[in-house]
Scaffold this motif. Structure first.
Motif, mmCIF file in Angstrom:
data_model
loop_
_atom_site.group_PDB
_atom_site.id
_atom_site.type_symbol
_atom_site.label_atom_id
_atom_site.label_comp_id
_atom_site.label_asym_id
_atom_site.label_seq_id
_atom_site.Cartn_x
_atom_site.Cartn_y
_atom_site.Cartn_z
ATOM 1 N N SER A 282 -37.850 81.533 -2.575
ATOM 2 C CA SER A 282 -37.050 81.911 -3.745
ATOM 3 C C SER A 282 -37.067 83.422 -3.900
ATOM 4 O O SER A 282 -38.126 84.047 -3.844
ATOM 5 C CB SER A 282 -37.621 81.250 -5.011
ATOM 6 O OG SER A 282 -37.002 81.778 -6.173
ATOM 7 N N SER A 283 -35.875 84.015 -4.080
ATOM 8 C CA SER A 283 -35.800 85.465 -4.345
ATOM 9 C C SER A 283 -35.302 85.678 -5.767
ATOM 10 O O SER A 283 -34.490 84.901 -6.274
ATOM 11 C CB SER A 283 -34.861 86.156 -3.353
ATOM 12 O OG SER A 283 -33.512 85.811 -3.611
ATOM 13 N N LEU A 284 -35.809 86.742 -6.393
ATOM 14 C CA LEU A 284 -35.438 87.044 -7.774
ATOM 15 C C LEU A 284 -35.315 88.555 -7.949
ATOM 16 O O LEU A 284 -36.258 89.290 -7.646
ATOM 17 C CB LEU A 284 -36.505 86.499 -8.734
ATOM 18 C CG LEU A 284 -36.264 86.752 -10.216
ATOM 19 C CD1 LEU A 284 -35.119 85.891 -10.734
ATOM 20 C CD2 LEU A 284 -37.531 86.470 -11.016
ATOM 21 N N PRO A 285 -34.148 89.051 -8.413
ATOM 22 C CA PRO A 285 -34.001 90.503 -8.625
ATOM 23 C C PRO A 285 -34.922 90.982 -9.749
ATOM 24 O O PRO A 285 -34.962 90.375 -10.822
ATOM 25 C CB PRO A 285 -32.532 90.651 -9.029
ATOM 26 C CG PRO A 285 -31.865 89.383 -8.612
ATOM 27 C CD PRO A 285 -32.901 88.320 -8.716
ATOM 28 N N THR A 286 -35.693 92.031 -9.490
ATOM 29 C CA THR A 286 -36.541 92.634 -10.519
ATOM 30 C C THR A 286 -36.150 94.104 -10.655
ATOM 31 O O THR A 286 -35.246 94.585 -9.984
ATOM 32 C CB THR A 286 -38.033 92.528 -10.146
ATOM 33 O OG1 THR A 286 -38.287 93.354 -9.007
ATOM 34 C CG2 THR A 286 -38.422 91.090 -9.829
ATOM 35 N N GLU A 290 -36.192 93.022 -5.003
ATOM 36 C CA GLU A 290 -36.295 91.563 -5.060
ATOM 37 C C GLU A 290 -37.735 91.103 -4.852
ATOM 38 O O GLU A 290 -38.391 91.497 -3.892
ATOM 39 C CB GLU A 290 -35.423 90.936 -3.973
ATOM 40 C CG GLU A 290 -33.938 91.090 -4.215
ATOM 41 C CD GLU A 290 -33.140 90.511 -3.067
ATOM 42 O OE1 GLU A 290 -32.538 89.449 -3.255
ATOM 43 O OE2 GLU A 290 -33.134 91.124 -1.988
ATOM 44 N N LYS A 291 -38.197 90.252 -5.760
ATOM 45 C CA LYS A 291 -39.472 89.574 -5.546
ATOM 46 C C LYS A 291 -39.175 88.272 -4.818
ATOM 47 O O LYS A 291 -38.279 87.523 -5.203
ATOM 48 C CB LYS A 291 -40.202 89.285 -6.848
ATOM 49 C CG LYS A 291 -41.422 88.393 -6.632
ATOM 50 C CD LYS A 291 -42.283 88.215 -7.853
ATOM 51 C CE LYS A 291 -43.442 87.277 -7.517
ATOM 52 N NZ LYS A 291 -44.432 87.174 -8.582
ATOM 53 N N ILE A 292 -39.945 87.999 -3.757
ATOM 54 C CA ILE A 292 -39.762 86.763 -3.006
ATOM 55 C C ILE A 292 -41.061 85.971 -3.043
ATOM 56 O O ILE A 292 -42.148 86.522 -2.830
ATOM 57 C CB ILE A 292 -39.365 87.049 -1.542
ATOM 58 C CG1 ILE A 292 -37.953 87.668 -1.498
ATOM 59 C CG2 ILE A 292 -39.410 85.778 -0.706
ATOM 60 C CD1 ILE A 292 -37.452 87.964 -0.095
ATOM 61 N N VAL A 293 -40.935 84.688 -3.349
ATOM 62 C CA VAL A 293 -42.083 83.782 -3.319
ATOM 63 C C VAL A 293 -41.781 82.662 -2.343
ATOM 64 O O VAL A 293 -40.738 82.008 -2.434
ATOM 65 C CB VAL A 293 -42.392 83.201 -4.711
ATOM 66 C CG1 VAL A 293 -43.544 82.204 -4.614
ATOM 67 C CG2 VAL A 293 -42.734 84.309 -5.696
ATOM 68 N N ALA A 294 -42.690 82.455 -1.391
ATOM 69 C CA ALA A 294 -42.554 81.364 -0.427
ATOM 70 C C ALA A 294 -43.579 80.288 -0.762
ATOM 71 O O ALA A 294 -44.786 80.537 -0.696
ATOM 72 C CB ALA A 294 -42.765 81.872 1.000
ATOM 73 N N ARG A 295 -43.108 79.120 -1.170
ATOM 74 C CA ARG A 295 -43.989 77.981 -1.439
ATOM 75 C C ARG A 295 -44.239 77.247 -0.123
ATOM 76 O O ARG A 295 -43.296 76.804 0.533
ATOM 77 C CB ARG A 295 -43.323 77.058 -2.467
ATOM 78 C CG ARG A 295 -43.963 75.658 -2.615
ATOM 79 C CD ARG A 295 -45.367 75.687 -3.148
ATOM 80 N NE ARG A 295 -45.496 76.337 -4.417
ATOM 81 C CZ ARG A 295 -45.352 75.699 -5.596
ATOM 82 N NH1 ARG A 295 -45.043 74.419 -5.628
ATOM 83 N NH2 ARG A 295 -45.515 76.365 -6.718
ATOM 84 N N ILE A 296 -45.500 77.154 0.266
ATOM 85 C CA ILE A 296 -45.871 76.521 1.530
ATOM 86 C C ILE A 296 -46.042 75.022 1.313
ATOM 87 O O ILE A 296 -46.893 74.603 0.524
ATOM 88 C CB ILE A 296 -47.166 77.141 2.103
ATOM 89 C CG1 ILE A 296 -46.955 78.637 2.370
ATOM 90 C CG2 ILE A 296 -47.602 76.421 3.364
ATOM 91 C CD1 ILE A 296 -48.216 79.373 2.769
#
Length: 578
Positions: A282-286, A290-296
């Motif tokens: 998931s990417s989110l503009p800050t 962009e902050k990106i979080v990868a859920r494993i």
């Protein structure tokens, strides 16, 4: 600072002026501490430097291998800071921190550590090898230091090969072609791959790539807690983020809107075996990128055996009886990240046989389970939980799972499905099992429909398991144990353990997680109370009288059995009413 160390070694007649001059030139050329330059040139040994500093400055010389450092001390200084300054925190008493240093003449380092920790610094002297070995031992070389070393190697590589993009913050005229080219350079690919591989091997559930104004950091979430792994140079921000987006099949040119993607990786483990892991990205503009979080989504971390989740035997018996009922609604409640999906998957996997039609509506589908029909919700095109459930009813289902009850439409269809002979599983966000009834009533569901359709409500929380290799006894006053909820007949023979930290658990004191469960069966008495609109407090009191094990009680049982610590249970639960 270099001249201070040099002067000391000259006074001790360990080196001469010409050797110091050569060492300073070597230091400048190779960007090394003067002590490392002297050792590299063979003019002096590490032990000779340490002993000389000890004699001249009056600080003790210690062998770090003879010391055991506790997690609460290690946590005072991040791994990257310890390695940068070549220091190792070893002991803390009140407001004083004992700090092993290679060069205690460096007052800037002492001042920085004092500022970071808000403690008075008491230096002791050790060798560079001793400090480095201690850092590797206590901070772990397999995650933060490995990634950091890779970053350093890339920094030392030819800049033309890396072709990283300079900081373009708050600019709209970035070159997409340049971004693609930079993100496809071998060092960037290696850095991103190594980050994911380390996270998977460490058992992390999420990887965070976080841009700030003057910082670009990577963090892992392990057993529910976030740990900072690396603080990357800012010029790596755009290429690294672009590389992750390319892997996840996301649009690297779109930086203004959130995006979602998936990555599938095959990882080779130390034992030579390979395993495939899915990642939801998931990417989110800050404000600063962009902050990106990868859920494993590691299938091997998914426990589908109900007996391994953490149910107390009494609660498990009630749960298993309910999931084998032919119809009704079973609700699992708890905050995000409390293991609800794992519990639901375990339940439907238990029921997954060739003669049963199981259908799920999920947002997102986290794991694919053979033999089960799983539907990805897409609200933007009208495929909502409610519309999926309505479609399920025309697909001859036996069991249905709805990812979450968010609105009246969804619970309305779920109730109709339950009352027409289907078993329905779903989740809802409430603090405990009894308060779920009030939540449904607040969603405008009539009490008689709740009483007729809901057969079981389960509340759960996740707590970290104590590391079996290093946990140690924890003495607490009797009054504190009674205040937690232990009975008078329990405290005298109670043996409690607390976290310490070792190599096996990366010095956290914990390894893995287990769940606390509160299982409330909707008995005839509870149904009557629902129809009479009894308060949550009244329903909970009656359920406890009927034998319900609450979240706090489930936690106390696990403390008593040495599974988790007092701190974990107090963090996740509140005391039951007297």
């Amino acid at each position: 600072m270099a001249s201070k160390l040099g002067d000391i070694l000259l006074r001790e007649k360990i080196i001469d002026a010409d050797q110091l001059k050569q060492a300073l030139a070597y230091q400048k050329k190779n960007n090394l501490p003067v002590s490392s330059a002297l050792v590299a040139l063979g003019f002096v040994t590490e032990e000779e430097i340490a002993q000389a500093l000890s004699r001249q400055l009056g600080y003790p010389y210690i062998d770090l291998e003879q010391f055991e450092v506790f997690p609460e001390v290690i946590s005072l200084i991040p791994a990257d800071v310890a390695k940068k300054y070549m220091v190792m925190p070893i002991h803390k008493i009140k407001s004083f921190l004992t700090l092993a240093m290679v060069d205690p003449t460096d007052l800037e380092v002492i001042e920085d550590i004092r500022f970071r920790t808000s403690l008075s610094i008491q230096p002791v002297i050790s060798t560079e090898t001793g400090v480095m070995n201690a850092i590797n031992k206590y901070y772990g070389v397999s995650d933060a230091l490995k990634v950091k070393k890779l970053i350093e190697d890339i920094e030392l590589a030819d800049e033309g090969r890396v072709n990283v993009i300079e900081e373009t913050e708050l600019r709209e005229d970035y070159d997409v072609t340049e971004l693609e080219q930079a993100s496809n350079e071998a060092p960037i690919i290696t850095l991103v791959n190594q980050t994911f591989i380390d996270a998977i091997k460490k058992g992390a559930s999420d990887v965070h790539f976080e841009p700030y104004e003057q910082q670009f950091r990577i963090r892992y979430r392990i057993d529910g807690d976030l740990y900072e792994i690396a603080d990357l140079p800012m010029k790596f921000k755009n290429p690294v983020l672009s590389r992750v987006k390319i892997l996840a099949n996301m649009d690297i040119a779109e930086k203004r809107l959130p995006q979602d993607g998936r990555i599938k990786m095959r990882v080779k483990l130390e034992n030579g075996k390979k395993k495939e892991v899915d990642m939801r990205v998931s990417s989110l503009p800050t404000m600063f990128g962009e902050k990106i979080v990868a859920r494993i989504l590691d299938k091997e971390m998914l426990r589908l055996d109900l007996t391994q989740l953490g149910f107390e035997p009494e609660s498990l018996e009630i749960f298993q009886e309910a999931i084998h009922r032919p119809w009704g609604i079973i609700l699992v409640t708890g905050p995000t990240g409390s293991g609800k999906t794992n519990t639901l998957y375990s339940a439907i996997s238990t029921l997954n046989t060739p003669d049963v039609n199981i259908m799920t509506a999920e947002d997102p589908v986290e794991f694919y389970i053979p033999g089960i029909n799983q539907v990805q919700i897409k609200e933007e095109i009208g495929l909502t939980f409610a519309s999926a459930l309505r479609s399920f009813l025309r697909q001859d289902p036996d069991i249905m799972l709805v990812g979450e009850i968010r609105d009246y439409d969804t619970i309305d269809v779920a109730i109709k499905a339950a009352l027409t002979g289907h078993l329905v599983f779903s989740t809802v966000h409430t603090n405990d099992a009894p308060s779920t009834v009030s939540r449904l009533i607040n969603m405008n569901v009539e009490p008689f429909l709740i009483a007729d359709s809901v057969i079981l409500i389960v509340a759960q929380r996740l707590v970290r398991r104590l590391c079996k290799k290093c946990c140690e006894p924890h003495d607490l006053p009797k009054r504190a144990l009674l205040d937690m909820g232990f009975g008078e007949n329990e405290v005298d023979d109670l043996h409690i353990f607390k976290a310490r930290g070792c190599e096996a658990c990366n010095n956290t004191g914990y390894k893995g997680r287990t769940a606390l469960f509160e299982v409330m069966k909707i008995t005839d008495e509870i149904k009557e109370m629902i129809l009479n609109r009894s308060t949550t407090r009244e329903i909970k009191r009656r359920a406890i009288e009927n034998g319900m094990i609450t979240l706090r009680r489930s936690g106390l049982i696990k403390i008593k059995n040495g599974i988790t610590s007092v701190e974990e249970v107090l963090r996740e639960t509140v005391r039951d009413w007297d």
